[in-house]
Design a protein around this motif. Structure first.
Motif, PDB file in Angstrom:
ATOM      1  N   GLN A 184       0.698  -1.122  -0.088  1.00 22.30           N
ATOM      2  CA  GLN A 184       0.025   0.419   0.120  1.00 22.30           C
ATOM      3  C   GLN A 184       0.898   1.596  -0.430  1.00 22.30           C
ATOM      4  N   ASP A 185       0.553   1.985  -0.669  1.00 22.91           N
ATOM      5  CA  ASP A 185       0.989   3.402  -1.264  1.00 22.91           C
ATOM      6  C   ASP A 185       0.435   4.561   0.271  1.00 22.91           C
ATOM      7  N   HIS A 186       0.983   5.528  -0.292  1.00 28.64           N
ATOM      8  CA  HIS A 186       0.697   6.880  -0.092  1.00 28.64           C
ATOM      9  C   HIS A 186       0.829   7.791  -0.222  1.00 28.64           C
TER      10      HIS A 186
ATOM     11  N   THR B 225       0.775  13.174  -4.467  1.00 24.93           N
ATOM     12  CA  THR B 225       2.041  13.216  -5.254  1.00 24.93           C
ATOM     13  C   THR B 225       2.619  11.547  -5.478  1.00 24.93           C
ATOM     14  N   GLY B 226       3.964  11.696  -6.011  1.00 22.65           N
ATOM     15  CA  GLY B 226       4.035   9.851  -6.622  1.00 22.65           C
ATOM     16  C   GLY B 226       4.161   8.500  -5.400  1.00 22.65           C
ATOM     17  N   GLY B 227       4.164   9.687  -4.428  1.00 20.37           N
ATOM     18  CA  GLY B 227       4.136   8.627  -3.387  1.00 20.37           C
ATOM     19  C   GLY B 227       4.657   9.009  -2.295  1.00 20.37           C
TER      20      GLY B 227
ATOM     21  N   THR C 202       2.182  -0.340 -16.181  1.00 16.50           N
ATOM     22  CA  THR C 202       2.624  -1.113 -16.486  1.00 16.50           C
ATOM     23  C   THR C 202       4.133  -0.883 -15.720  1.00 16.50           C
ATOM     24  N   ARG C 203       4.255  -1.016 -14.630  1.00 18.14           N
ATOM     25  CA  ARG C 203       5.451  -1.261 -14.704  1.00 18.14           C
ATOM     26  C   ARG C 203       5.583  -1.525 -12.729  1.00 18.14           C
ATOM     27  N   LEU C 204       6.514  -0.957 -11.655  1.00 14.31           N
ATOM     28  CA  LEU C 204       6.563  -1.146 -10.474  1.00 14.31           C
ATOM     29  C   LEU C 204       6.234   0.036 -10.750  1.00 14.31           C
ATOM     30  N   GLY C 205       5.877  -0.255  -8.769  1.00 12.59           N
ATOM     31  CA  GLY C 205       5.191   1.188  -8.278  1.00 12.59           C
ATOM     32  C   GLY C 205       6.791   1.843  -7.264  1.00 12.59           C
ATOM     33  N   ASP C 206       6.601   2.643  -7.426  1.00 19.71           N
ATOM     34  CA  ASP C 206       7.636   4.035  -6.676  1.00 19.71           C
ATOM     35  C   ASP C 206       6.684   4.259  -5.703  1.00 19.71           C
ATOM     36  N   PRO C 207       7.067   4.775  -4.685  1.00 17.00           N
ATOM     37  CA  PRO C 207       8.273   3.583  -3.163  1.00 17.00           C
ATOM     38  C   PRO C 207       7.765   2.082  -3.298  1.00 17.00           C
ATOM     39  N   GLU C 208       6.669   1.508  -3.569  1.00 16.07           N
ATOM     40  CA  GLU C 208       5.958  -0.170  -3.673  1.00 16.07           C
ATOM     41  C   GLU C 208       7.260  -1.466  -3.506  1.00 16.07           C
ATOM     42  N   THR C 209       7.924  -0.671  -4.639  1.00 18.52           N
ATOM     43  CA  THR C 209       9.017  -1.617  -5.030  1.00 18.52           C
ATOM     44  C   THR C 209      10.747  -1.953  -4.077  1.00 18.52           C
TER      45      THR C 209
HETATM   46  N1  GLY Z   1       3.286   4.964  -5.992  1.00 18.52           N
HETATM   47  C1  GLY Z   1       2.439   5.056  -7.286  1.00 18.52           C
HETATM   48  C2  GLY Z   1       3.169   4.745  -8.455  1.00 18.52           C
HETATM   49  O1  GLY Z   1       3.746   4.777  -8.462  1.00 18.52           O
HETATM   50  O2  GLY Z   1       2.350   4.982  -9.232  1.00 18.52           O
END
Ligand code: GLY
Ligand code: AMP
Length: 441
Positions: A226-228, A240-242, A302-309
């Protein structure tokens, strides 16, 4: 073997760090990388001055000249620019979707229409090029309501409007901005070269990130996370991007997990294959899970999440190189039998962002007090640059993602914030409540 990671964020630092742990990997290049990948003696940056990271032909030429065995793409922009098509056309092994398959992320209009065609659960919506029609739709649906720009907007093209007035303003802003920027991602695909917005119903529930490694109609799920997305504590302030993430996400119960695979991921992979664009790469479904445990798809990446990765890869015990090498075999069936091994502990990552992020991040602030890597904690770098004199300075909005493992989420949180407190940098800010939803359950 030599590996190339494309990108410069925290996600790419984590990918490169993990790939370098494989005994089959002799060297990991990161193009262009950041201060963290520059400092890590197991990794080697390919500076933008040597290979322009947004030039897919230059990246391909580099991979050929270095004899790269596998390339892994971090961000969406090179995918949308066709980096996978370019590498494959030259017989190079690369993990990621083709330009056509990457439309699942690069065009909201494409992905919403795709979901409708294939019965993938998502919010009701309509797509507009005409401002008057868009305004009428907003009036009909009422608030809260969600307005999305069609093209790639790095997580900033979405307005969750609490009032109808806010939604009207968002429609005008996005249509004007898209035409000013000439954001016409689908101009070639359907002959339509007009700026577009997607307007959709507001969904209630809790969000989770559900990411799989896919090849054709086969896939293996990564650990949940889970992202914030909001910049301030308590999920306040702009998107934000996370700002931080943790894994696993308890909202994804075994039942929700099974539904996400059955109702969202599999119909998407089958649909893409049936439409002639088989999907290969990381497929990330942003899910909204309602009180009854029903997942709906907010978006695809279509990619990994940042910062989930960062927390996800801290928990991965399997050899990521072996997994991605198999996933790029012509026959994706190898994926079907693959079992990923996960650390039973929780992982949690806190993003430390630059002064002024997300609106106007400042660069050039010096970072000190960075702890050395440990088995249960890592500082993944994003917007940093390593100077010739060894100083680490900020060079982007999200600067670091301090990520730690713990026997419980609470312990992972304590360990991560313990490190955050040691790091100094003028104007850095971060959320103090990463993990709050899971800890309140
Ligand atoms: N953290 C959300 C994203 O990578 O799109
Ligand atoms: P997206 O880029 O489409 O994932 O949207 C960014 C963020 O906006 C999501 O992570 C959600 O927090 C929020 N959002 C997007 N669509 C909706 C929706 N239909 N209902 C409620 N929130 C939404």
């Amino acid at each position: 073997m030599k590996v190339l990671v494309i990108g410069s964020g925290g996600r790419e630092h984590a990918l490169a760090w993990k790939l370098a742990q494989s005994h089959r990997v002799q060297q990991v290049f990161v193009a262009p990388g950041n201060g963290g990948t520059a400092r890590d003696s197991n990794l080697r940056n390919v500076p933008a001055s040597a290979v322009n990271p947004s030039d897919v032909k230059a990246l391909r030429a580099f991979a050929q000249s270095e004899g790269i065995a596998l390339t892994v793409v971090g961000p969406e922009a090179p995918l949308a620019a066709g980096v996978v098509d370019e590498f494959r056309a030259h017989g190079l092994r690369i993990f990621g979707p083709t330009k056509a398959a990457a439309q699942l992320e690069s065009s909201k209009a494409f992905s919403k229409a795709f979901m409708r065609r294939h019965g993938v659960p998502t919010a009701d919506y309509d797509t507009f090029t005409d401002a008057a029609a868009a305004h009428a739709f907003v009036d009909r649906l009422g608030a809260p309501i969600v307005v999305k720009a069609d093209g790639l907007a790095a997580g900033k093209g979405v307005v969750v409007a609490q009032t109808v007035a806010e939604a009207h303003a968002a429609v005008d802003f996005m249509l004007a901005r898209e035409s000013a920027l000439a954001v016409h991602h689908n101009a070639g695909a359907n002959g339509q070269a007009l700026p577009r917005v997607v307007i959709e119903a507001f969904l209630e529930g809790e969000e989770a990130s559900f990411i799989v490694i896919a090849h054709g109609t086969h896939c293996v799920a990564l650990a949940t996370s889970q992202d914030h997305k909001r910049v301030r504590d308590g999920d306040q302030g702009p998107n934000t991007g996370g700002m931080g993430a943790y894994s696993p996400a308890p909202v994804v119960t075994p039942d929700v997990h099974a539904r996400a695979l059955r109702e969202v991921i599999m119909p998407t992979l089958r649909g893409m294959a049936a439409e002639g664009h088989p999907f290969s790469g990381f497929l990330y479904a942003g899910l909204m899970i309602d009180a009854q445990g029903r997942p709906k798809t907010l978006e695809f990446n279509t990619r990994l999440g940042d910062p989930e990765t960062q927390p996800i890869l801290m928990r991965l015990k399997s050899d990521l190189f072996e997994v991605l090498y198999k996933a790029t075999d012509a026959d994706g069936a190898a994926l079907a039998d693959l079992e990923l091994e996960w650390d039973r502990r929780s992982a949690l990552g806190v993003v430390m962002a630059a002064h002024g992020y997300p609106e106007n991040p400042r660069k050039g602030d010096v970072l000190t007090g960075l702890p050395a890597d440990a088995d249960d904690a890592m500082v993944f770098h994003a917007g940093t640059t390593l100077g010739d004199d060894g100083t680490m300075v900020t060079s982007g909005g999200r600067v670091l993602c301090v990520t730690a493992l713990g026997d419980s989420l609470k312990l992972a949180q304590q360990r991560a914030y313990g490190w955050v407190d040691q790091i100094r940098g003028e104007g850095l800010h971060w959320r103090t409540d990463i993990g709050h939803r899971a800890l309140q359950r």
